[in-house]
Design an enzyme around this catalytic site. Structure first.
Site, PDB file in Angstrom:
ATOM      1  N   GLY A  18      62.785  38.667  53.217  1.00  0.00           N
ATOM      2  CA  GLY A  18      63.866  38.575  52.240  1.00  0.00           C
ATOM      3  C   GLY A  18      64.181  39.937  51.656  1.00  0.00           C
ATOM      4  N   GLY A  20      66.804  41.611  48.397  1.00  0.00           N
ATOM      5  CA  GLY A  20      67.767  41.351  47.337  1.00  0.00           C
ATOM      6  C   GLY A  20      68.019  42.592  46.521  1.00  0.00           C
ATOM      7  N   GLY A  21      68.734  42.387  45.414  1.00  0.00           N
ATOM      8  CA  GLY A  21      69.099  43.532  44.593  1.00  0.00           C
ATOM      9  C   GLY A  21      67.912  44.245  43.991  1.00  0.00           C
ATOM     10  N   MET A  22      66.822  43.513  43.748  1.00  0.00           N
ATOM     11  CA  MET A  22      65.668  44.126  43.102  1.00  0.00           C
ATOM     12  C   MET A  22      64.595  44.578  44.068  1.00  0.00           C
ATOM     13  SD  MET A  22      64.363  42.426  39.612  1.00  0.00           S
ATOM     14  CE  MET A  22      62.842  43.333  39.760  1.00  0.00           C
ATOM     15  N   VAL A  25      60.980  41.167  50.112  1.00  0.00           N
ATOM     16  CA  VAL A  25      59.899  40.196  50.132  1.00  0.00           C
ATOM     17  C   VAL A  25      59.303  40.195  51.542  1.00  0.00           C
ATOM     18  CG1 VAL A  25      59.211  37.808  49.749  1.00  0.00           C
ATOM     19  CG2 VAL A  25      61.069  38.805  48.398  1.00  0.00           C
ATOM     20  N   LYS A  40      56.300  40.741  47.027  1.00  0.00           N
ATOM     21  CA  LYS A  40      57.591  41.290  46.640  1.00  0.00           C
ATOM     22  C   LYS A  40      57.388  42.727  46.193  1.00  0.00           C
ATOM     23  CE  LYS A  40      61.708  40.478  43.882  1.00  0.00           C
ATOM     24  NZ  LYS A  40      62.432  39.517  43.029  1.00  0.00           N
ATOM     25  N   ASP A 144      69.509  33.885  35.863  1.00  0.00           N
ATOM     26  CA  ASP A 144      70.109  34.151  37.176  1.00  0.00           C
ATOM     27  C   ASP A 144      69.855  32.971  38.117  1.00  0.00           C
ATOM     28  OD1 ASP A 144      71.570  35.573  39.054  1.00  0.00           O
ATOM     29  OD2 ASP A 144      69.824  36.644  39.809  1.00  0.00           O
TER      30      ASP A 144
END
Length: 786
Positions: A18, A20-22, A25, A40, A144
């Site tokens: 995975g 994402g913006g942060m 993963v 993560k 979120d």
């Protein structure tokens, strides 16, 4: 990062799953414990955020650490479990449970953006609402919530992920610093109007976002599916959403109304909280069955109930200076300390056990079973995915049954889930009626020994146990265990779960020798098939240790509990909830052995660890602090105990309210220690107040009410008011005779109190006669035929 990179000489990253913006993963292996985990990592910075942009780097790191702290504080079956957190070579990382399944965004994509079946939408809504009710009670707002942050696991469970921009309600200043960076806070399609406008947000913002998610999975499109982000934001702020049934006519009216209520433009127009939402869903489930006539059977299976040993509520600590009562209460169950209002509190047989369906969160939690497959049984075979084939015993005849219609099986699955929802709300009588009816229908359609029929029977047993009908529950669990042994085999995990539940009910009935035999047999099977360090094996050994204590085998109980605590610390960590539950049991047994200084030390360590993991006001932390107070009192340190109980009363009042049973338990401790300090007027006043409140909340004959009434009598005696004390002692004795029976140890102790009071009043002949009656009852109770 390279696929072979090892973090902290422990976590080996295998593949990226995975982004994402942060962060990223990774699927990884915890080489210390030999288990698969998800790791993560803070996303590596690109050239546009070089070292010169120190503020950006600082905020990203601060936000990531915040995610770790928030996520690690949450212990709920609907929230991703966090195992570890740290920094390696400048990279922050978070180690979480590895979830097998798909997020809702992936489910929609896989379904080619077609909406999900109605029953699945309702089930997802209920599970997410339950998780939000828990997180909101902890003062945490997700901020979120979106389909990509909600996972549907392969077993049907639903979990909320990514608390990266969650905020603690009291931490407003910190949130302002984060939002001042220009980093996007939330996702446009799912942001509440107040979030868009920059106003203060609370838990009702999450309810709006949940409404957006439910709208999308029920209709296939978000509520404001517009061309650009600004248009979407304006839609949230100013435009009423199109009613769901204009997209999909077959949706139930209650679902449309609920989602539109969640999408109210102002927080005041939405449901008050997520618990209210859970209630609405459960009420709808108990009405007409929710079936999507256009759904493809089996495309999105309905999850079964938790099959196997049920999780139990948290600590029901023993009253101060009084022995535990072995008799199960037959009054209406009360809420467990610190848990959702629908979770009932069981007697102290469950002492020290945390709540939750996942093993990480509770001592008696069991793995969720295979999801319900509406096609199971259509060919005369039991074909639920992942379930081992049933054992065909030698000479056993196979019963051929007509093929049940898939629609019937889907209806039964939905009704089964409705029963589970009623149970989660504490409506155990109604839940039992639903499960009983489903069990009968499943037996007619599938057969008495079909796994689904036995699952319903198991739930019937559990509702009987929760409503105080232990004898009936025992018969039901024995029936389930025998059926599972015939079809699945004696060593199957589901068979052992039913056997272990049988042992639990035997314990509640005071049949500890029989319970010990069952626990020992289950333990031997678990050790043989799963190994000595498997979580289910350790769970069984924990229960065996408790039962040994009930049998008076305190040294064995202590050694067994200590061994389980050491094993759990080695495998799970010293501060894991299961480790702390067993250490709590170790401390209790130390107290029973008279080793109060050692018990005090252990309870304090447990309380400190729980405070660090769960927070100072968490129910588990407060329960351990209560036991610290008991130890202080036993050691003659009543001044310290008094101060502890004052703080505990304040915390319980803040968390649970002034009339909650756990608040009253803490006030009882306060009164007892006032008496120990010879402050009898204050002690009497406190005991009277607690007694009145307990009678109102729990009932006149509840064991806790009677303990308080006895404490009133003690205070009256110390103040020389023996006639009044006699009246109070007699009320307690008569109630215990009525509820427990004349020969029960607590009833006999009350009659001894009465006799002592008669002595103080100079009524010696009556006192002697009563002492003789008590002695005779004790002799008969101890005789082979008594």
């Amino acid at each position: 990062m390279a696929e072979t990179r090892l973090i902290q000489s422990r976590y080996r990253l295998l593949e990226q799953i995975g982004r994402g913006g942060m962060g990223e993963v990774w699927r990884a292996t915890d080489e210390a414990l030999g288990r698969s985990v998800a790791v993560k990592c803070l996303k590596p910075l690109g050239p546009q955020h070089a070292r010169g942009d120190d503020n950006f780097v600082k905020v990203l790191r601060e936000r990531f650490r915040r995610e770790a702290r928030v996520a690690a504080s949450l212990q709920h079956r609907g929230v991703t479990v966090v195992h570890d957190f740290g920094e390696s070579d400048g990279v922050l990382y978070l180690v979480m449970e590895l979830l097998e399944g798909q997020n809702l965004s992936q489910l929609l994509e896989q379904n080619k953006q077609a909406p999900l079946p109605v029953a699945d939408v309702v089930d997802i809504a209920e599970q997410v609402a339950d998780a939000l009710a828990y997180t909101h009670r902890q003062g945490i707002v997700h901020r979120d919530l979106k389909p990509a942050n909600i996972m549907r696991l392969t077993d049907g469970a639903v979990k909320i992920c990514d608390f990266g921009i969650a905020r603690l309600g009291a931490d407003i200043g910190f949130t302002s610093r984060l939002t001042g960076t220009g980093i996007a806070m939330g996702t446009p399609h799912y942001m509440s109007p107040e979030q868009i406008s920059g106003s203060e947000v609370d838990h009702r913002s999450d309810l709006y976002s949940l409404g957006c998610v439910l709208y999308e999975i029920a209709t296939g499109v978000p509520p404001f599916d517009l061309d650009d982000a600004w248009a979407v934001l304006v839609g949230h702020r100013d435009t009423p959403p199109v009613p769901l049934r204009e997209h999909r006519a077959e949706l139930p009216a209650f679902l449309e109304r609920m989602v539109l209520d969640l999408l109210a433009k102002t927080p005041e127009g939405r449901p008050g909280d997520a618990s209210e939402l859970c209630g609405r869903i459960a009420a709808a489930r108990s009405g007409p069955v929710l079936v999507d006539p256009h759904a493809h059977q089996g495309a999105h299976p309905h999850p079964h109930a938790h099959q196997g040993t049920h999780p139990y509520p948290n600590q029901a600590p023993h009253p101060i200076a009084h022995v535990h009562s072995a008799t199960p209460s037959r009054v209406r169950p009360q809420p467990a300390p610190g848990h959702a209002p629908h979770e009932p509190r069981l007697p102290d047989w469950t002492r020290g056990m945390t709540t939750g369906h996942k093993a990480a969160g509770g001592t008696l939690a069991a793995p969720r079973p295979t999801p319900y497959d509406p096609t199971a049984g259509l060919t005369g075979e039991w074909t639920s995915p992942g379930m081992p084939p049933p054992v065909q015993l030698p000479g056993a005849a196979r019963v051929e049954r007509p093929t049940p219609p898939p629609e019937l099986l889907s209806v039964l699955a939905s009704r089964h889930n409705a029963g589970l929802s009623l149970g989660r709300l504490g409506r155990w009588d109604e839940a039992g009626e639903v499960h009983r009816a489903v069990a009968e229908d499943r037996e007619r359609a599938l057969g008495a020994d079909h796994p689904d029929t036995l699952t319903s029977r198991y739930e019937v047993g559990f509702t009987l146990s929760r409503t105080g009908r232990a004898d009936d529950a025992l018969r039901e669990f024995a029936r389930v265990a025998d059926g599972r042994e015939r079809t699945l085999g004696p060593d199957h995990a589901d068979t052992l779960a039913a056997r272990q539940e049988t042992a639990y009910v035997l314990g509640r009935l005071g049949r500890y020798a029989e319970a010990h035999q069952v626990y020992a047999a289950v333990l031997a099977s678990r050790e043989r098939t799963m190994g000595p360090d498997h979580p289910d094996t350790l769970r069984c050994r924990h229960n065996l240790a408790f039962n040994l204590g009930r049998l008076g085998r305190l040294d064995e109980s202590y050694r067994t509990a200590q061994e389980v605590a050491d094993a759990r610390a080695r495998l799970l960590g010293a501060t894991h909830p299961d480790t702390l539950v067993t250490r709590y049991e170790v401390a209790f047994t130390l107290g029973q052995l008279g080793r109060w200084a050692d018990a005090l030390h252990t309870y304090r360590e447990v309380a400190a660890a729980r405070g660090a993991v769960f927070g100072a006001d968490h129910a588990d932390t407060l329960a351990a602090r209560y036991e610290v107070g008991i130890c202080l009192g036993r050691l003659g340190r009543s001044g310290e105990a008094l101060e502890l109980y004052r703080d505990l009363v304040a915390a319980r009042t803040r968390v649970n309210g002034p009339a909650h049973p756990e608040t009253l338990r803490a006030r009882h401790g306060l009164g007892v220690n006032l008496g120990r300090l010879a402050r009898w007027e204050e002690a009497l006043e406190e005991s009277r107040d607690v007694c009145v409140l307990r009678e109102r909340v729990l009932g006149a004959d509840h064991p806790d009410t009677l303990v308080s009434r006895r404490e009133v009598a003690v205070g009256l005696g110390w103040l020389g008011r023996w006639a009044d004390a006699l009246s109070a002692y007699r009320q307690v004795a008569e109630a215990r005779d009525r509820v427990l029976g004349q020969a029960h140890p607590d009833a006999l102790a009350s009659r001894n109190d009465e006799a002592h009071c008669l002595e103080q009043l100079g009524r010696h002949a009556e006192a002697v006669d009563l002492y003789r009656r008590v002695a005779d009852l004790r002799r008969r109770q101890g005789s082979p035929t008594g």
